[in-house]
Design an enzyme around this catalytic site. Sequence first.
Site, PDB file in Angstrom:
ATOM      1  N   LYS A 108       1.609   3.970  -3.080  1.00 61.66           N
ATOM      2  CA  LYS A 108       1.197   5.366  -2.880  1.00 61.66           C
ATOM      3  C   LYS A 108       2.386   6.309  -3.043  1.00 61.66           C
ATOM      4  CE  LYS A 108      -2.300   6.912  -1.792  1.00 61.66           C
ATOM      5  NZ  LYS A 108      -3.370   7.480  -2.654  1.00 61.66           N
TER       6      LYS A 108
ATOM      7  N   TYR B  51       0.823  -1.215   0.000  1.00 60.88           N
ATOM      8  CA  TYR B  51       0.000   0.000   0.000  1.00 60.88           C
ATOM      9  C   TYR B  51       0.853   1.260   0.000  1.00 60.88           C
ATOM     10  CZ  TYR B  51      -2.916   3.711   2.032  1.00 60.88           C
ATOM     11  OH  TYR B  51      -3.540   4.902   2.305  1.00 60.88           O
TER      12      TYR B  51
END
Length: 497
Positions: free
Chosen positions: A243, A239
């Site tokens: 990002k 994640y």
Amino acid sequence: MEEIKILQHFEGKTILITGSTGFLAKIFLEKILRLQPNVKKLFLLMRESPKISVQQRFEEEVVGTELFRVLREKHGDDFKSIMSSKVVPISGDVGYENLGIADAQLRQQMWQEINVIVNSAATTKFDERYDVAFEINSLGAKHVQDFGTKCSKLDMLLHVSTAYVHGTKVGLMQEKAFCMGETLPGAKIPYLDINEEKSVIREKLRSLQTQKLPEREITRAMKDFGIERAMLHGWPNTYVFTKAMGEMLLERFNQNCNVVIIRPTIITSTFKDPFPGWIEGLRTLDSIFVAYGKGNIKFFAGDPDSAIDLVPGDMVVNCMIAVIASHSNPISEKEGIIVYQIGSSMRNPVKYDELKWFMLRYLNNNPLIDSCGKPIKVAPPVILKTMHSFHKYISFHYLPFVQMLGLANMICCNFFESSYTSAKRRINQAMRLADLYKPYLFSQAIFDDSNTENLRMRIKGSNIDMELFNFDIKCIMWDDYLLNTHFLGIAKYVLGG
């Protein structure tokens, strides 16, 4: 910057919101519609499926939620007509060029009208499939910026990221944009080549598909591959790694319009607006609260002195609105990509040790209910201050039972196969979750929020009702908020209690 100027900034504006069925996007949409009825138009990008149209998703997953109760009561019978005149649900996907919008005429209209883009599309699973996370979190940012370059009236792009793009670094985390190719301490290679990541994803998928593996095994392999690639470059999970790459891909877009990145920490339920405690789904550490409240876990692993950095969702949205209104200056006045971090560790930290006892206190007074309708009693949790003590605890309390069950299963010709497999799966899942959450439960990071505080002070110095745009973390009394708002919100809106 007076309040009227913040509201006036959105008058006559057309805004594109990606990730519009997400938690933050819905709070943002509701607040704009409630405070500025003269906003021109809000395009909401959302995925369509064969079973449900975007219009259905909009009605059921967005305006049909409890969050829009205040707005529905305000407009009464006119609510639907107002929504249809202001809000345009769009079938699309940030993972594709032109945001997956097939209608060429609609694209042209959007390019001619859009003034602001709020990119909140993301997959937030720590161990998402690498190809999926890369497509949405990384390439999604590029596709949004490519779409933005065609918008002739675009004033700014607000990109919603996460403060945890800093990975497991220790100390003060600066409000500073990533440079292309940057890696984190602990990286095994000195440079991050995003095109190379795209290539290795393609090659990995091709290899797995060539082996004719079941889709479930391909998914598991791609999840493991994401963690592997993240750790190779210094990030703890897929994640935050994807990002961070998404932020890097915005670097060149800064030449076209104002680009601002907002990095919230762990987002929790609404503090006050439109009402306290609204939340949707179990967000990060809330899953621990529910597991503990249901008696599924009896221990807490983590550094008691670590700051668990929480921030209510409506405060993040208030900051987003203020950021948009304050960065409408011409391109020539820009000074590069500006980053706003919003969280609590800098100015009003809550310790992990406090959070655990707040949970116990709440659950003692408001126990969760089991499947038979009886209250679930919880005992004070066992505190595991290190990962070593966690592994030791699991080995002593859980592994012997699984091993005995495995032996009994072998002796009885697989009679206990289902029970053994289930127990082994639960242990493996607990170990995997502990590894995924480890960077946050043992975090030694403090997130600098100087830009955010400076913006707040500019607003405070004006003639403005700070209640409307409050993002002052210092005003939160954590015991009152967690006990009387947040945990109550989980029980009411997530568990249906």
